[in-house]
Write an enzyme that holds these catalytic residues in place. Structure first.
Site, PDB file in Angstrom:
ATOM      1  N   ASP A  61       4.005   0.571  12.229  1.00 11.33           N
ATOM      2  CA  ASP A  61       4.479   0.465  10.844  1.00 11.33           C
ATOM      3  C   ASP A  61       3.950   1.586   9.948  1.00 11.33           C
ATOM      4  O   ASP A  61       4.066   1.507   8.729  1.00 11.33           O
ATOM      5  CB  ASP A  61       4.037  -0.887  10.258  1.00 11.33           C
ATOM      6  CG  ASP A  61       4.815  -2.052  10.836  1.00 11.33           C
ATOM      7  OD1 ASP A  61       6.033  -2.128  10.569  1.00 11.33           O
ATOM      8  OD2 ASP A  61       4.224  -2.871  11.570  1.00 11.33           O
ATOM      9  N   GLU A  66       3.202   3.676   1.706  1.00  9.88           N
ATOM     10  CA  GLU A  66       2.912   3.081   0.393  1.00  9.88           C
ATOM     11  C   GLU A  66       1.822   2.014   0.476  1.00  9.88           C
ATOM     12  O   GLU A  66       1.078   1.804  -0.490  1.00  9.88           O
ATOM     13  CB  GLU A  66       4.184   2.435  -0.167  1.00  9.88           C
ATOM     14  CG  GLU A  66       3.931   1.678  -1.447  1.00  9.88           C
ATOM     15  CD  GLU A  66       5.196   1.092  -2.029  1.00  9.88           C
ATOM     16  OE1 GLU A  66       5.625   1.611  -3.054  1.00  9.88           O
ATOM     17  OE2 GLU A  66       5.748   0.132  -1.459  1.00  9.88           O
ATOM     18  N   ASP A  67       1.735   1.349   1.616  1.00 12.68           N
ATOM     19  CA  ASP A  67       0.814   0.209   1.698  1.00 12.68           C
ATOM     20  C   ASP A  67      -0.647   0.596   1.825  1.00 12.68           C
ATOM     21  O   ASP A  67      -1.525  -0.233   1.594  1.00 12.68           O
ATOM     22  CB  ASP A  67       1.232  -0.705   2.860  1.00 12.68           C
ATOM     23  CG  ASP A  67       2.569  -1.349   2.570  1.00 12.68           C
ATOM     24  OD1 ASP A  67       2.765  -1.778   1.419  1.00 12.68           O
ATOM     25  OD2 ASP A  67       3.427  -1.391   3.472  1.00 12.68           O
ATOM     26  N   ARG A  86      -1.969  -3.341  11.026  1.00 16.62           N
ATOM     27  CA  ARG A  86      -1.790  -2.190  10.140  1.00 16.62           C
ATOM     28  C   ARG A  86      -3.095  -1.746   9.481  1.00 16.62           C
ATOM     29  O   ARG A  86      -3.126  -0.675   8.861  1.00 16.62           O
ATOM     30  CB  ARG A  86      -0.776  -2.545   9.029  1.00 16.62           C
ATOM     31  CG  ARG A  86       0.600  -2.910   9.540  1.00 16.62           C
ATOM     32  CD  ARG A  86       1.642  -2.742   8.470  1.00 16.62           C
ATOM     33  NE  ARG A  86       1.642  -1.360   7.974  1.00 16.62           N
ATOM     34  CZ  ARG A  86       2.241  -0.965   6.870  1.00 16.62           C
ATOM     35  NH1 ARG A  86       2.901  -1.827   6.139  1.00 16.62           N
ATOM     36  NH2 ARG A  86       2.190   0.304   6.485  1.00 16.62           N
ATOM     37  N   ARG A 134      -0.497 -10.656   1.963  1.00 14.00           N
ATOM     38  CA  ARG A 134      -1.225  -9.431   2.341  1.00 14.00           C
ATOM     39  C   ARG A 134      -2.343  -9.074   1.349  1.00 14.00           C
ATOM     40  O   ARG A 134      -3.280  -8.364   1.716  1.00 14.00           O
ATOM     41  CB  ARG A 134      -0.248  -8.247   2.403  1.00 14.00           C
ATOM     42  CG  ARG A 134       0.911  -8.426   3.391  1.00 14.00           C
ATOM     43  CD  ARG A 134       0.463  -8.220   4.814  1.00 14.00           C
ATOM     44  NE  ARG A 134       1.577  -8.421   5.737  1.00 14.00           N
ATOM     45  CZ  ARG A 134       2.419  -7.451   6.107  1.00 14.00           C
ATOM     46  NH1 ARG A 134       2.286  -6.225   5.649  1.00 14.00           N
ATOM     47  NH2 ARG A 134       3.390  -7.730   6.963  1.00 14.00           N
ATOM     48  N   HIS A 164       6.286  -8.451  -0.299  1.00 14.67           N
ATOM     49  CA  HIS A 164       5.503  -7.672  -1.262  1.00 14.67           C
ATOM     50  C   HIS A 164       6.109  -7.809  -2.659  1.00 14.67           C
ATOM     51  O   HIS A 164       7.300  -8.108  -2.799  1.00 14.67           O
ATOM     52  CB  HIS A 164       5.531  -6.180  -0.887  1.00 14.67           C
ATOM     53  CG  HIS A 164       4.679  -5.813   0.279  1.00 14.67           C
ATOM     54  ND1 HIS A 164       5.150  -5.095   1.350  1.00 14.67           N
ATOM     55  CD2 HIS A 164       3.368  -6.029   0.530  1.00 14.67           C
ATOM     56  CE1 HIS A 164       4.169  -4.898   2.223  1.00 14.67           C
ATOM     57  NE2 HIS A 164       3.077  -5.460   1.752  1.00 14.67           N
ATOM     58  N   CYS A 251       8.416   1.875   0.152  1.00 12.32           N
ATOM     59  CA  CYS A 251       7.401   1.791   1.218  1.00 12.32           C
ATOM     60  C   CYS A 251       7.184   3.126   1.913  1.00 12.32           C
ATOM     61  O   CYS A 251       6.128   3.378   2.481  1.00 12.32           O
ATOM     62  CB  CYS A 251       7.836   0.799   2.288  1.00 12.32           C
ATOM     63  SG  CYS A 251       8.686  -0.638   1.666  1.00 12.32           S
TER      64      CYS A 251
END
Ligand code: CIR
Length: 256
Positions: A61, A66-67, A86, A134, A164, A251
């Protein structure tokens, strides 16, 4: 105005990425690369430079950069992603982010705090952060303290259904906010000029504003028309292969 963006090429292993929608099928890597090329071109057309990082095969992923970081005008926060598969992606973004910030301008979310950048929406110097599966309260607390150091503020948003925060929201500047699903009735967003996204186009909530252009995903004519009606220059990019992994336009980059 944004000057910089950072993206990461999709790995072949993306076929093993996390998804809540297996019925959409596995992503086609070759097509994902083409769509990523078009995404990079769209970013450049908005007048920003694009730092392209190599694919990370160990992290399916990892194209969803962005995460793993939140980059603001005054400082950057490396997150602590809430999905176990992740989490280590954060280690691979640090050097890239440090090219743009001094050591004093860097902050880090640490365990037991977790936070995904997809849960963070910037509205000027104020940030909305989704309390999601998350992102936890400790993560938001650490994030709030880091922002305070940079002279910025933050508030938590309760959420129940979406992956999200930005799965259902996109801020287009000038008080314009795209809202969908559970956020249509969230009181804290009532003060914005809201563009409501219909349930059949829910995926298109995830658009991005860059310097008075708005990039929208291909295949969502109602949302596209609403954004065009506000006078933005609209750029359409197909993200079908990233959608199969619950990923969208926001993302795929850090923008700052
Ligand atoms: C994940 O579940 O983490 C990825 N398959 C999708 C991440 C999407 N990122 C985002 O909304 N910011």
């Amino acid at each position: 105005m944004f000057k910089h963006t950072i993206v990461r090429r999709p790995a072949k292993s993306m076929v093993e990425g996390i998804t809540s929608a297996p019925e959409l099928g596995k992503p086609d890597h070759a097509l994902a690369l083409k769509q990523h090329d078009a995404y990079i071109e769209a970013l450049k057309a908005c007048g920003v430079d694009v730092l392209v990082l190599d694919a990370l095969e160990d992290y399916p992923d990892s194209c969803f950069v962005e995460d793993v970081a939140v980059c603001t005008r005054a400082g950057a926060i490396i997150t602590n992603p809430g999905a176990a598969s992740r989490n280590k992606e954060k280690d691979y973004i640090v050097d890239a982010v440090k090219k743009f910030y001094t050591e004093d301008q860097m902050a880090y979310i640490t365990a037991p705090g977790t936070l995904d950048g997809g849960d963070v929406m910037m509205v000027g110097d104020h940030f909305y952060v989704g309390l999601s599966e998350r992102t936890n309260a400790e993560g938001i607390d650490q994030f709030t303290k880091a922002l305070a150091k940079f002279g910025m503020t933050c508030e938590a948003v309760e959420m129940k259904e979406m992956l999200h925060l930005k799965t259902g929201l996109a801020y287009l500047e000038n008080n314009n906010l795209i809202v969908g699903g559970e956020f249509i009735t969230t009181p804290v967003f009532e003060k914005f000029n809201r563009l409501e996204v219909s349930e059949d186009e829910a995926y298109s909530c995830n658009c991005i504003w860059i310097n008075d252009n708005v990039i929208v995903p291909a295949g969502y004519p109602k949302t596209q028309a609403k954004v065009e009606a506000l006078g933005y220059n609209v750029i359409v990019v197909d993200t079908s292969e990233f959608r199969k992994l619950d990923g969208g336009l926001s993302c795929l980059s850090l923008r700052f």
